[in-house]
Design an enzyme around this catalytic site. Structure first.
Site, PDB file in Angstrom:
ATOM      1  N   GLU A 158       0.830  -1.206   0.000  1.00 36.19           N
ATOM      2  CA  GLU A 158       0.000   0.000   0.000  1.00 36.19           C
ATOM      3  C   GLU A 158       0.868   1.261   0.000  1.00 36.19           C
ATOM      4  OE1 GLU A 158      -2.343  -0.509   3.476  1.00 36.19           O
ATOM      5  OE2 GLU A 158      -3.732  -1.958   2.566  1.00 36.19           O
ATOM      6  N   SER A 244      18.884  -8.974  -8.334  1.00 38.54           N
ATOM      7  CA  SER A 244      17.727  -9.122  -9.219  1.00 38.54           C
ATOM      8  C   SER A 244      17.951 -10.130 -10.338  1.00 38.54           C
ATOM      9  CB  SER A 244      17.359  -7.768  -9.847  1.00 38.54           C
ATOM     10  OG  SER A 244      16.838  -6.895  -8.881  1.00 38.54           O
TER      11      SER A 244
END
Length: 481
Positions: A158, A244
Site C-alpha cells: 500500500e 535481481s
C-alpha cells in the site's frame, strides 16, 4: 629452474597438508609427469615419493572430495567386457559398470506417473496420519512470523501504491516456504536468496524497522540506499544481499557450500529460486557443480506456477523441477509448499543429510504466487481471477496452519487480533520513522568498493557534484551532499 621446482614441490606438499583438497586424491606423478622438462619430471617423481611418506597426514582428516557416486573405472578385463553370455555383459565405463542389452529401448521422456508430493496437513489443517515432532513454542513462532510477514507485505504494498516507496514485491501465498524453511535451519547456515524470501530474515531477527529503512533507502539502511527496495542483506544474519538477476545466486551458493566443507563447518548453504530460475543456465551449472564437488547445499525451489507471466507449461515439459535432480545426481524431494509442517520436516531432514553426508539436496515446493509478481505487474492480465481467489482462500498456508495450532489449544481468536493489531502499529510507526530519517550522503555512492578510490571514480564524483550545482531542481532536496 631447479630452485623453482623445489619451491613448487614444497608449496604443493604444504598445501595438501593444510587443505586436504583435490590434490590429496590425485596421482600427482601420473598427472604431472607428462611434462617434457626433465627437471620437472624428476621433481614430480620425488614429490610423489614425499606424498607417499606423508600418508599420516591423511589419517583422521575429513575427505573433501569423495567419489562414492563414481566407482573405479579400471577394466576388469583387457577388453572391458565380461563374457558370461549376452545378458550378463558389462562395460567398465567412467561412472561405473554399464550392462549391455540386445533390446533397443529409448528412455521415456516422462514417467508414467508424476512424482508424488509430501504432505503432513490436509486442507483443513488436520494431520493426515500419525504425529509430528513440533512443539508449541516453535509452532507459535512460525505462525506469528507468517502472519507478520503477510501484514508487512500488505502495508508496504500500500505504501508503494501511495508513492512513498518506489517498488515492492510480496510473498503472499508463499509465507510457509519462507518461515518453515528458516525455522529448520540454524543461524550458522548461510542463505543465498532470490528476492521472495524476506521471511527468512524475519525469522532470524531482522526488525520491522530494518525492513522499512531498506525500502525507504535511508541512512539506517545497511546497504546505504544503494539497492532497490526489497533487496535486503545482512552480514550479521548470514543472509547474502539480494540480486535481481535470475538464478545468478545458485552457483555462488555452491561455492559457498564447498568453502564450508573445506573448513569442516557444521553448516550448509541454502539458496532459493523460482520455477523461472530453473530455466536459466546457472541452475544447471549449479546442480552439476554441487553434485560433482559434493557440496552441502540445499536448493529450495518455489515452484509457484508462474515466471512473471510465463506459466510452467511454456517453460518446460519435464515433471516440474524435482526430476532434474536425478539427472545431475542430486537427491531430491517434492513437498507441498503450502504445508508448514511438511516444509519444516523436509528442510530439517535435508539439512541434516547435506551436512552429515556432504551432499547437495534439491527441494521442490509446490505453491502459488497469490500476489502480483511485483508492483510493476498486473497478474490478472494473464491469470484467471477465480484461480487466484481459489489459492487465496481455500489453499492459504496461514489459514491451514492456524487451524492446526488452534486444534492443539495453542492459539485463539484473541491471540490473532492482538498479534495483527500490534504488528500493524509497529509497521506504521516504522514507516514514519523511515520517512523522517535522513538519506545517505552522496559520497556513499562511491564507497565500499575500493580501499583507495581510483582516479576515474573520483572524477565521476566530482562531475556529479558539479551537475547537481548546475541543475539543483532535478535532485531531491533531502539528499545530503
Amino acid at each position: 629452474m631447479a630452485v623453482c621446482v623445489r619451491q613448487s614441490r614444497n608449496n604443493i606438499i604444504n598445501l595438501v597438508k593444510s587443505k586436504m583438497g583435490l590434490l590429496g586424491l590425485t596421482n600427482l606423478s601420473s598427472s604431472v609427469s607428462s611434462l617434457n622438462n626433465d627437471h620437472i619430471t624428476l621433481a614430480t617423481a620425488s614429490l610423489a615419493k614425499d606424498l607417499r611418506n606423508e600418508s599420516s597426514v591423511f589419517e583422521n582428516k575429513p575427505t573433501l572430495y569423495r567419489t562414492r557416486r563414481f566407482e573405479s573405472t579400471k577394466p576388469h578385463q583387457r577388453s572391458g567386457v565380461h563374457s558370461n553370455g549376452a545378458s550378463s555383459q558389462f562395460l567398465d565405463f567412467p561412472g561405473g559398470q554399464v550392462a549391455f542389452t540386445p533390446e533397443m529401448r529409448f528412455i521415456s521422456e516422462s514417467r508414467k506417473e508424476r512424482i508424488p508430493c509430501y504432505r503432513v496437513l490436509d486442507d483443513d489443517g488436520q494431520l493426515i496420519q500419525g504425529s509430528i515432532d513440533v512443539g508449541k513454542e516453535i509452532a507459535v513462532k512460525m505462525y506469528s512470523d507468517m502472519a507478520t510477514l503477510q501484514t508487512m507485505d500488505t502495508i508496504f504494498y500500500e505504501a508503494q501504491r501511495q508513492g512513498r516507496i518506489s517498488f515492492y514485491l510480496t510473498t503472499i501465498g508463499e509465507e510457509a516456504i519462507n518461515i518453515a524453511s528458516a525455522a529448520a535451519l540454524t543461524i550458522d547456515d548461510f542463505v543465498v536468496p532470490q528476492y521472495r524470501e524476506p521471511g527468512v530474515l524475519l525469522w532470524r531477527g531482522f526488525t520491522l524497522q530494518q525492513f522499512a529503512n531498506q525500502c525507504f533507502s535511508n541512512k539506517g539502511d545497511d546497504c546505504r540506499g544503494r539497492q532497490m527496495p526489497i533487496h535486503y542483506g545482512s552480514k550479521k544474519l548470514n543472509y547474502f544481499t539480494v540480486a535481481s538477476t535470475i538464478a545468478s545466486q545458485l552457483p555462488h551458493a555452491v561455492g559457498l557450500a564447498y568453502s564450508l566443507k573445506m573448513d569442516g563447518k557444521d553448516a550448509c548453504a541454502v539458496t532459493y529460486f523460482g520455477d523461472g530460475g530453473s530455466s536459466e543456465g546457472d541452475f544447471h551449472a549449479a546442480l552439476n557443480f554441487a553434485a560433482v564437488t559434493e557440496a552441502p547445499v540445499l536448493f529450495i525451489c518455489r515452484n509457484n506456477g508462474w515466471a512473471i507471466s510465463t506459466p510452467t507449461s511454456d517453460q518446460f515439459r519435464s515433471d516440474g523441477i524435482v526430476v532434474r535432480g536425478e539427472a545431475y545426481g542430486v537427491r531430491s524431494i517434492r513437498v507441498d509448499g503450502n504445508d508448514t509442517l511438511a516444509l519444516y520436516s523436509t528442510v530439517r531432514a535435508a539439512r541434516e543429510m547435506a551436512i552429515r553426508e556432504q551432499r547437495p539436496i534439491l527441494v521442490e515446493a509446490l505453491t502459488y504466487r497469490v500476489g502480483h509478481h511485483s508492483t510493476s505487474d498486473d497478474s490478472t492480465k494473464y491469470r484467471p481471477v477465480d484461480e487466484i481467489e481459489l489459492w487465496r482462500s481455500a489453499r492459504d498456508p496461514i489459514t491451514r496452519f492456524r487451524k492446526w495450532i488452534e486444534s492443539n489449544g495453542w492459539w485463539s481468536g484473541e491471540s490473532e487480533s492482538e498479534l495483527r493489531s500490534n504488528v500493524r502499529k509497529q509497521l506504521l510507526d516504522a514507516i514514519q520513522v523511515a520517512e523522517r530519517t535522513e538519506k545517505p550522503p552522496l559520497v556513499d555512492i562511491f564507497t565500499d568498493v575500493y580501499d583507495v578510490p581510483p582516479s576515474n571514480l573520483s572524477e565521476q564524483e566530482k562531475g556529479l557534484r558539479e551537475t547537481i550545482k548546475i541543475h539543483p531542481q532535478d535532485y531531491p532536496s533531502d539528499f545530503p551532499l
